[in-house]
Design an enzyme around this catalytic site. Structure first.
Site, PDB file in Angstrom:
ATOM      1  N   GLU A  39      -1.459  -2.169   2.420  1.00 51.41           N
ATOM      2  CA  GLU A  39      -0.531  -1.399   3.256  1.00 51.41           C
ATOM      3  C   GLU A  39      -1.164  -0.137   3.836  1.00 51.41           C
ATOM      4  O   GLU A  39      -0.463   0.849   4.088  1.00 51.41           O
ATOM      5  CB  GLU A  39       0.740  -1.063   2.464  1.00 51.41           C
ATOM      6  CG  GLU A  39       1.500  -2.294   2.014  1.00 51.41           C
ATOM      7  CD  GLU A  39       2.817  -1.975   1.327  1.00 51.41           C
ATOM      8  OE1 GLU A  39       3.048  -0.791   0.989  1.00 51.41           O
ATOM      9  OE2 GLU A  39       3.622  -2.900   1.120  1.00 51.41           O
ATOM     10  N   GLU A 108       4.284  -9.786   0.172  1.00 54.44           N
ATOM     11  CA  GLU A 108       5.241  -9.084  -0.694  1.00 54.44           C
ATOM     12  C   GLU A 108       6.643  -9.284  -0.142  1.00 54.44           C
ATOM     13  O   GLU A 108       7.046  -8.632   0.819  1.00 54.44           O
ATOM     14  CB  GLU A 108       4.929  -7.586  -0.809  1.00 54.44           C
ATOM     15  CG  GLU A 108       3.681  -7.280  -1.609  1.00 54.44           C
ATOM     16  CD  GLU A 108       3.494  -5.795  -1.863  1.00 54.44           C
ATOM     17  OE1 GLU A 108       4.475  -5.024  -1.723  1.00 54.44           O
ATOM     18  OE2 GLU A 108       2.364  -5.393  -2.208  1.00 54.44           O
TER      19      GLU A 108
END
Length: 696
Positions: A39, A108
């Protein structure tokens, strides 16, 4: 660049270990994918050109390690070829990789959200979670991974920050204690069984989009000449619909997806939950099926911390120091101490303290006068307190506390904590800034330095012993022993009677606790409407309550005989009301209608369903069996799980039928059919409701 080189060394070491263990797929091992960074794309903007260069460098460093498996970067739109950029989030159906040569991957898929002290408990309805996953595969998704599938615990001081709770249960399908959370687990199991039935078609072609009406659509996967699989979606947040597809009519609840592995039979709909449900939630609330040890009758020891500087390893510096760089994270605590000289008679002033976070206790002349704290969204805070200063020398001691170090966001590595401003304001509004005067500092608490949390000091003369521990005391250590409840399952420590602090079992850190910090009294929505886009603030429970009162003790941390419990209490509480419990049973229930979908696994390719009726299916946790049936009704039962009652239409002898079929078994099933119970009300849509107890 020095930090980049350290990262490269770390990557190389991990890959070397994997290769030595022959763990990559090309070596016959299980690893089919590798990830570099996580991320970073969410924070890359903050670093300008340097961020872009870093992404390029990280990709090259990873590829150069020759793992022979693909590399991914999560949430990284500019991931350079051949790195695969992937999606993280609540929904990823609209995600498109940055190259047509890269697969659409969801690394995710959030099953819930994390918990923070002072906040209500977030949860995610399984109907919405299943909807998001079905939509992803409907629209060309290739890989999907849950975060979290198994909840966890931030033991010791490992929780991130600021103010992340010890529990990292995440409303996952398997909770932090290892128990199955129903109906989330069962509904997702059925979802993936349904998707698996479509596998032949999903891997053979891209989906073909077919509009079915406003907010209604189908995506069809074809394989010639063997037919097709289809996903029918109603993405309207409010309106149910009936649609025509492939010559048949289908009912689609709002915000749902139906899965048709043969383009004909619906074997699953995301909004229709037919799996069993569990009563109670061992992660957040004490359930009725527990065995409990009460510590009120235990013998106690206690040790009172002194306020302020406690040893000769303190130091003095001009001005207020940032806490994390000062403590180097060896402790949550840093004492700030200064003296205030008053030449005239005693005077009343306002003390203004400002902190970057996360909490602080303030003492004047060794007397507790105030406590301030932030929250997860903004850890900074101020304390304004009217105080009385005596003539002569006065002491000001402030205990600053960290509750988890920030571990995400731009520049999180330099995010500060601790007190940055102290001032006195008299009643005439004249201000005296104390921020730049000489301050003395002490890292940590004396009890930490002494090792009071360790088993080696359990019998030390440092402890004051007695049958009745002092209660509601600030800065005090407690210790006692307990016999763990019998069984093999995990244990739960109930700290609802305590204020704020840390706990240890046999020297192992259970984590930080803070029951005194209550969530806002408004904003909860239980039950929560699953329809419409989900975010972390949409579905909340436990408003006006502590975020966490139950703390996970792994069974492996206790032993037969006496076990040592140590607490460091900061604000004040009553340790005699603490309990230790283990789960001895599980209350389960189900409510299935004649109109609900048939069991997913009853459908086989090139055939009709092998069952003609929906089923109630009950399953106990492994090692437990159904020991009683507490309620059973076929007809028009009323209420919800735990509160069922017979309706105006109810067949006779349903309870003994279930008792005969289920008691003594780990699982059982019963068709929702008049063939089993007769027809108590002809022409009326009937349901089957049951409540059962599983235990050892």
């Amino acid at each position: 660049m020095e930090l980049w080189n350290e990262m490269k060394r770390f990557l190389a070491k991990i890959v070397r270990i994997m290769k030595e263990g022959k763990l990559f797929a090309s070596q016959g091992g299980p690893i089919i994918l590798a990830q570099v960074e996580n991320e970073y794309g969410n924070v890359e903007w903050a670093y300008g050109v340097g961020g872009e260069l870093y992404v390029q460098w990280a990709a090259e460093a990873a590829i150069g390690l020759n793992t022979s498996v693909p590399w991914v970067m999560c949430q990284q739109e500019d991931a350079p070829d051949p790195i695969i950029n992937t999606c993280n989030g609540f929904y990823c159906d609209q995600f498109t990789p940055n190259s047509p040569s890269k697969p659409k991957m969801w690394t995710e898929s959030y099953s819930g959200w994390f918990l923070a002290f002072g906040n209500a408990i977030p949860f995610r309805p399984v109907e919405d979670l299943a909807f998001s996953v079905a939509r992803f595969f409907e629209m060309g998704g290739t890989l999907q991974n849950y975060y979290m599938y198994f909840g966890g615990t931030n033991f010791g001081r490992t929780a991130g920050g600021p103010l992340i709770a010890t529990s990292y249960d995440y409303d996952a399908p398997i909770d932090e204690y290892g128990f199955i959370r129903q109906p989330k687990w069962g509904h997702l199991r059925d979802l993936h069984m349904a998707i698996k039935q479509c596998e032949t078609y999903l891997v053979n072609s891209d989906p073909t989009y077919i509009p079915l009406g406003p907010n209604l659509e189908a995506h069809v996967y074809y394989k010639k000449p063997d037919g097709c699989a289809a996903f029918l979606a109603n993405i309207d947040q409010n309106v149910d619909a009936n649609v025509s597809f492939n010559g048949n009519f289908y009912s689609l609840p709002a915000w749902s997806v139906s899965i048709l592995p043969d383009c004909k039979n619906v074997i699953f709909n995301t909004a229709k939950v037919v799996s069993q449900r569990s009563l109670g939630d061992f992660s957040h609330r004490q359930t009725s099926s527990v065995k409990e040890t009460i510590l009120a009758t235990s013998k106690w020891g206690w040790y009172k911390e002194q306020v302020g500087i406690w040893s000769n390893n303190s130091f003095t510096s001009s001005g207020l120091l940032e806490q994390i760089n000062t403590t180097r994270d060896v402790s949550d605590y840093l004492w700030y101490t200064a003296s205030i000289d008053v030449t005239e008679n005693e005077k009343e002033v306002y003390l203004n303290v400002a902190s970057l976070g996360h909490a602080a206790m303030v003492f004047v002349n060794k007397r507790f006068v105030g406590f301030g704290y932030g929250n997860h969204e903004d850890a900074s805070f101020t304390v304004t307190q009217k105080i009385m200063l005596n003539q002569g020398k006065n002491t000001l001691d402030m205990l600053s506390m960290i509750i988890g170090i920030q571990n995400y966001g731009p520049w999180f590595d330099i995010a500060g904590a601790g007190i940055f401003s102290v001032a006195l304001v008299d009643l005439m509004n004249a201000k005296e800034d104390l921020s730049f005067k000489a301050w003395s500092y002490q890292v940590g608490m004396e009890g930490e330095y002494l090792g009071l949390d360790q088993t080696s000091l359990a019998n030390s003369s440092l402890w004051t012993m007695g049958n009745y521990p002092p209660v509601n005391q600030t800065l005090i250590w407690y210790k006692t022993t307990f016999i763990a409840p019998e069984g093999n399952g995990p244990l739960s420590l109930n700290l609802a009677s305590m204020g704020k602090g840390q706990a240890w079992i046999n020297g192992e850190g259970i984590g930080r606790y803070w029951p005194a910090y209550l969530a806002p009294t408004t904003g909860c929505s239980e039950p929560c409407d699953y329809r419409g886009s989900y975010d972390a603030s949409k579905c909340l429970k436990n408003c006006g309550q502590p975020a966490q009162i139950l703390y996970h003790i792994p069974r492996s941390w206790v032993h037969p005989g006496e076990n040592l419990l140590v607490l460091h209490e900061e604000l004040g509480g009553d340790p005699s009301k603490i309990t230790v419990s283990t789960r001895t049973g599980q209350e389960i229930c189900a409510l299935i209608s004649e109109s609900d979908p048939l069991p997913v696994n009853s459908w086989k390719p090139n055939s009709e369903f092998k069952h003609t009726s929906p089923e109630v299916r009950l399953d106990c946790e492994r090692g437990w069996k159904i020991t009683s049936i507490n309620f059973a009704s076929f007809g028009t039962p009323k209420g919800q799980c735990g509160e069922f009652s017979h309706g105006s239409c109810s067949a006779e002898n349903v309870l003994p039928v279930f008792q005969k079929a289920c008691i003594g078994h780990e699982s059982c099933a019963m068709a929702v059919s008049t063939l089993n119970f007769g027809d108590p009300c002809v022409g009326v849509l009937k349901s089957l409701a049951v409540e059962a107890l599983c235990s050892a």
